[in-house]
Scaffold this motif. Structure first.
Motif, PDB file in Angstrom:
ATOM      1  N   HIS A   5      11.677  11.077  -4.431  1.00 46.82           N
ATOM      2  CA  HIS A   5      11.548  10.090  -6.538  1.00 46.82           C
ATOM      3  C   HIS A   5       9.919   9.502  -6.314  1.00 46.82           C
ATOM      4  O   HIS A   5       9.068  10.481  -6.897  1.00 46.82           O
ATOM      5  N   LEU A   6       9.571   8.809  -5.066  1.00 47.35           N
ATOM      6  CA  LEU A   6       8.352   8.173  -4.837  1.00 47.35           C
ATOM      7  C   LEU A   6       7.071   9.220  -5.002  1.00 47.35           C
ATOM      8  O   LEU A   6       6.206   9.401  -4.958  1.00 47.35           O
ATOM      9  N   GLU A   7       7.790  10.131  -3.376  1.00 43.21           N
ATOM     10  CA  GLU A   7       6.644  11.219  -3.269  1.00 43.21           C
ATOM     11  C   GLU A   7       6.173  12.014  -5.237  1.00 43.21           C
ATOM     12  O   GLU A   7       4.573  12.209  -5.533  1.00 43.21           O
ATOM     13  N   VAL A  10       4.059   8.712  -7.331  1.00 39.70           N
ATOM     14  CA  VAL A  10       2.713   9.249  -6.646  1.00 39.70           C
ATOM     15  C   VAL A  10       2.134  10.351  -7.280  1.00 39.70           C
ATOM     16  O   VAL A  10       0.638  10.382  -8.122  1.00 39.70           O
ATOM     17  N   LEU A  64       4.787   0.278 -10.464  1.00 42.68           N
ATOM     18  CA  LEU A  64       5.007   0.802  -9.568  1.00 42.68           C
ATOM     19  C   LEU A  64       4.630   1.451  -8.469  1.00 42.68           C
ATOM     20  O   LEU A  64       5.060   1.341  -7.275  1.00 42.68           O
ATOM     21  N   GLU A  67       3.475  -0.220  -5.132  1.00 38.94           N
ATOM     22  CA  GLU A  67       4.269  -0.444  -4.532  1.00 38.94           C
ATOM     23  C   GLU A  67       5.434   1.035  -4.025  1.00 38.94           C
ATOM     24  O   GLU A  67       5.817   0.645  -2.663  1.00 38.94           O
ATOM     25  N   ALA A  68       4.980   1.998  -4.770  1.00 38.37           N
ATOM     26  CA  ALA A  68       4.759   3.370  -4.265  1.00 38.37           C
ATOM     27  C   ALA A  68       4.789   3.302  -2.482  1.00 38.37           C
ATOM     28  O   ALA A  68       5.273   4.721  -2.217  1.00 38.37           O
ATOM     29  N   HIS A  69       2.909   3.989  -2.612  1.00 37.98           N
ATOM     30  CA  HIS A  69       2.388   4.100  -1.758  1.00 37.98           C
ATOM     31  C   HIS A  69       2.732   3.153  -0.464  1.00 37.98           C
ATOM     32  O   HIS A  69       2.260   3.821   0.236  1.00 37.98           O
TER      33      HIS A  69
END
Length: 317
Positions: A5-7, A10, A64, A67-69
């Motif tokens: 999800h985060l990948e 970003v 976000l 924080e995702a990084h």
């Protein structure tokens, strides 16, 4: 929430395009859209404003992103630790460069890196907006490192290691009133018209700062790039200050030293000061440090593999 999800988030945030993110991730666009919708549902927040013309981050998405990084960096660090313990480096590194780094053989440097670390993929981005664009990409987390030239203070969020530097020299036509001189002071140039680079380029910023500090006003009559500045000088449209490596070898131009010792163009490698460097990035920095420690203060262009002086002007700041 899954790592995927985060990948995907970003990728969309950096590309500002679902199509671009899908291309970058090597997946279908519908998969990216579905993953982002699932993430938004889990967070109960809209992360992107979507229209037929553009995609942009909402306030929630902007909050976000760092924080995702950080989360992805932590996962990468964990992988690096295991791989380092196994005696090999794997992964990828995103590197930015100016259109041409004429004062060092970047392809040879990267070839040596790949020879030492064949398991690391190199993704090289050449910036059409020069050093300023590379610095912005580093701060945004789009690059791991960048070879660039900066004037003045280091931008916030960056760590800069200088690799080499060159003095700025004055270029005038052979018939100019100063052509027979070997050195000139800035206050002697107040009534001259200049050929210079657009505001925001490293050399322009450096020269502007030097004249401001000296209390000398100057007029810029032509804005050009570093490859064509000498041609405008040759035609009598002004004089220019260039890094010494970029001066063409022609008989109809005279080169003068400048009395201000602060006028030096530098080549540096920059990284984020807020993100933990990966193992591949640390290896690249070690290689760059080795280059800096062996490079002469003002190296010969041929020693650096840049060809003749005219080819050295093929450079974008």
């Amino acid at each position: 929430m899954e790592l995927r999800h985060l990948e995907y988030f970003v990728a969309v945030a950096e590309e500002l395009s679902f199509t671009g993110a899908a291309r970058r991730l090597h997946v279908v666009q519908s998969g990216v859209s579905a993953t982002i919708r699932a993430l938004e549902k889990e967070l109960d927040a809209t992360l992107f404003e979507r229209s037929s013309q553009r995609v942009s981050l909402t306030d929630a998405g902007a909050a976000l992103l760092p924080e995702a990084h950080a989360a992805l960096d932590a996962v990468r660090a964990a992988r690096d630790a295991v791989r380092g313990n196994q005696g090999t480096l794997r992964g990828a590194i995103d590197i930015g460069a100016m259109t041409a780094v004429a004062v060092m053989d970047l392809p040879a440097l990267l070839r040596r890196f790949r020879t030492n670390h064949p398991g690391v993929a190199i993704r090289l981005r050449v910036s059409p907006t020069g050093s300023a664009g590379l610095a912005q990409a580093l701060v945004a987390g789009e690059l791991d490192a960048a070879f660039l030239s900066l004037a003045g203070r280091t931008p916030g969020g960056l760590t800069v290691r200088q690799l080499t530097s060159y003095p700025m020299v004055l270029l005038v036509p052979t018939g100019h009133r100063l052509a027979s001189r070997r050195r000139v002071a800035l206050h002697e140039l107040e009534d001259e018209e200049f050929v210079d680079f657009p505001p925001g380029s490293a050399s322009r910023d450096l020269v502007d700062q030097a004249f401001t500090t000296a209390g000398v006003r100057r007029r810029v009559s032509v804005e050009a790039d570093i490859a064509s500045a000498a041609a405008y000088v040759r035609c009598g449209l002004g004089i220019t200050l260039l890094p010494e490596f970029a001066v063409p070898d022609t008989p109809d131009l005279s080169v003068l030293a400048v009395g201000d010792e602060t006028l030096r163009w530098t080549l540096s490698i920059a990284t984020s000061s807020t993100r933990r460097p990966s193992a591949p990035l640390r290896a690249l920095l070690e290689l760059a440090d080795a280059y800096a420690s062996t490079a002469p203060e003002e190296p010969d262009l041929h020693d650096l593999g840049s060809g003749d002086r005219k080819s050295a002007t093929d450079h974008k700041e």
